[in-house]
Every structure is written in C-alpha cells, then in structure tokens.
Design a protein around this motif. Structure first.
Motif, short mmCIF file in Angstrom:
data_model
loop_
_atom_site.label_atom_id
_atom_site.label_comp_id
_atom_site.label_asym_id
_atom_site.label_seq_id
_atom_site.Cartn_x
_atom_site.Cartn_y
_atom_site.Cartn_z
N ARG A 194 -9.71 8.45 9.05
CA ARG A 194 -9.70 7.58 7.83
C ARG A 194 -10.86 6.95 7.48
O ARG A 194 -11.08 6.70 6.46
N THR A 195 -11.47 6.44 8.30
CA THR A 195 -12.74 5.64 8.40
C THR A 195 -13.93 6.77 7.81
O THR A 195 -14.55 6.02 6.85
N THR A 252 -13.37 6.99 3.92
CA THR A 252 -13.63 5.64 3.36
C THR A 252 -15.27 5.52 3.39
O THR A 252 -15.82 5.19 2.28
N GLN A 259 -7.57 0.27 4.03
CA GLN A 259 -7.63 0.70 5.49
C GLN A 259 -7.59 -0.49 6.38
O GLN A 259 -7.21 -0.33 7.53
#
Length: 323
Positions: free
Chosen positions: A13-14, A17, A146
């Motif tokens: 997920r990071t 992003t 997030q």
C-alpha cells in the motif's frame, strides 16, 4: 493478524502511495518548469525545484521499501530494517538542497534584479499552479487515507516512507498556495517583492520540513528505543515472573519499522540450578515475544550467582525463543 504478517501488505500500500506521489510530481515538475521559464516567475520556478526534489525523494523511498525487507545475513545479523531510515534521511537532504536552497536563490535573484512583466505568461503559470494544487491534493488525500488505515497519526506516521510522502504533499499544497498568492499580488500591484517573498517563504517552509524529517531519521538511525508503551509492557511482564527477583536493566532499540531488539539484565531468585535457569530463560523470552510482536531479537543476562553456570548456554543469551 500479526504485525509481521501485515508488513508485506502495508509495504504494498505504501509503495502504491509513493508511486502516485511520484507520478504526480514528475508531471507537475515539467509543467511548473515550462510555465516558470515562459512567465519568468521566480515563485513558479521555486515550485518546479520543489517538485523535482520531491520526485527524487520518492525514488529514494521506493529504494527504502525494497531494500529494508531483505532478510538478515552474516554481515547484517539484525537485518536491513534501518535502510528505511537511511533513505528517508537522504530524502530530507534532497528537500533541503534541491528545494529549499533553490527557492532562496530564486527569491534573492528576484529582489536583486526586479521582474519582467509578462502577465500573459503569468496567467498560464497560475493555471499550471491550479492543476498542481488539485494533483498534489489528491496525492495528499491518498496518503492520509493510508495513515488512517494504518492506525491514525500515532501509528501510521511511524513509517518514515509514508511520513515523508505526507510531509511532501502537505508542503506542496501549501507551497502552491504561496506561489499562487505571490504571482497574483505581483500581477495586481506590479511589485516583484510579493513574488520574491513567496519564493523565500517556500524556501523557509522546505528547510523546516527537511529539518523535521531529518531529525526523525537521525533519531531512528542512531538507535531509537522502542515505544514507551512496549517498554512498559516488557518490564511489567518480566517483573511478574516468579523466577525473577528484580529487573536490573532493560534496553530496547528499533532495528526496523516493525522490529526491535530487547536486552534485559535480570536477577533470578536463589536456588535455581543451571537446567532450571535454561528452561526459565526460554520461557521468558517466548513470553516477551508473544507480548510484544516487534521484539524479534531478545537477549537475557542473568545475574544471580547460581545462574552464572548457564551464562554461556543458548537459552541465556540469543534470539527470540532461545535455542
């Protein structure tokens, strides 16, 4: 699900992003640079340098995400978790040098040399800034979502990569606002001092953000202790063990985003033989590992006289769970 099992999903997920922020910054950097050259705008050129610095920093963050998850080896027995902190420090330096210093340069040059009144170019530049504001805002919203998904500001901002993206996007939104205001006031008043002041303000903002990010990365690189709450839980667990007479010392150090080293010096109750000490040490280390998931390296140093016979055994010192 444990924090260790969640780590790969969190990293994915990071990474998304960071890639969103990188894509936005690359497109915006080109647009700002073209608009700044066309309009001869120091504020817009400062923002272009800001976006270039952010783009380079996101490349650093992608390297951090990839390299920090490498398994431990003989040369780095505690793993590569601190790579995350190192690359974040480089990102802070990039913000300072490429963004802050260039913005100061543009501001001082504008004050010294005046400004060229090409307001048709300024209109194009302000349109570019409007598009940049939307793009940076969307990237910031993605990063903040997030952060919330990972437990809010207290927990989500532990990740230096995510923390850097949030800081960069928030600074970019504010920087675009300052540049827009400076250009608008220059157009209305004809005084370049407004735009030069905006450029200097952007530089000061970037230097401050770089300082805060650099200080966080420095603390983590030189050996930051685990969270106070985790430290208190470990100390309470050790003190509650019937075989431990006292906890003489407890040391913790973060070795990565979600890993930590724990070393404790404990005084055992009298009367334990070497075999009992070994069994107690194994059980206590497993209990600490279950209580604090990030404690992946646990070392016990027993100081009771009869326990010193077992000092060299794998159970008395070593990794989580004992031999």
């Amino acid at each position: 699900m444990s924090r260790t099992k969640e780590a790969p999903n969190t990293d994915r997920r990071t990474r998304v992003t960071v890639l969103v922020a990188l894509t936005a910054n690359l497109v915006i950097a080109v647009a700002k640079a073209v608009g700044g050259i066309f309009a001869h705008s120091p504020a817009l050129l400062s923002e272009a340098a800001h976006s270039v610095a952010d783009s380079l920093n996101e490349v650093f963050l992608l390297a951090a995400l990839r390299r920090s998850r490498r398994p431990a080896d003989a040369r780095h027995p505690f793993g590569y978790g601190k790579e995350r902190f190192f690359w974040s420090l480089l990102a802070a330096v990039g913000i300072f040098v490429m963004g802050g210093c260039f913005s100061f340069f543009q501001g001082f040059e504008a004050l010294r040399g005046g400004g060229e009144e090409q307001f048709s170019g300024y209109v194009v530049g302000m349109i570019v800034l409007g598009v940049a504001f939307v793009a940076e805002g969307l990237s910031l919203v993605r990063a903040l979502r997030q952060v919330r998904r990972q437990g809010g500001l207290a927990s989500g901002m532990r990740d230096p990569a995510l923390r850097t993206v949030v800081a960069e996007d928030a600074t970019a939104v504010l920087g675009v606002t300052l540049a827009f205001a400076g250009m608008a006031l220059h157009m209305v008043t004809g005084q370049v001092v407004w735009e030069a002041s905006a450029s200097l303000a952007i530089g000061a903002l970037l230097v401050y953000v770089a300082y805060r990010l650099g200080r966080e990365a420095r603390d983590q690189l030189i050996g930051e202790a685990a969270d106070p709450e985790a430290d208190a839980r470990i100390r309470a667990l050790l003190a509650a063990q019937p075989e431990i007479d006292s906890v003489e010392a407890l040391f913790t150090m973060k070795t990565g985003l979600d890993t930590a080293l724990v070393a404790a010096r404990v005084d055992l109750v009298p009367g334990l033989d070497s075999e009992e000490v070994e069994e107690v040490a194994v059980r206590i280390k497993r209990a600490v590992g279950d209580e604090v998931e990030e404690a992946d390296q646990i070392f016990l140093d027993v100081t009771e006289r009869s326990a010193r016979e077992a000092y060299g055994s794998p159970a008395a010192t070593g990794e989580r769970g004992g031999a």
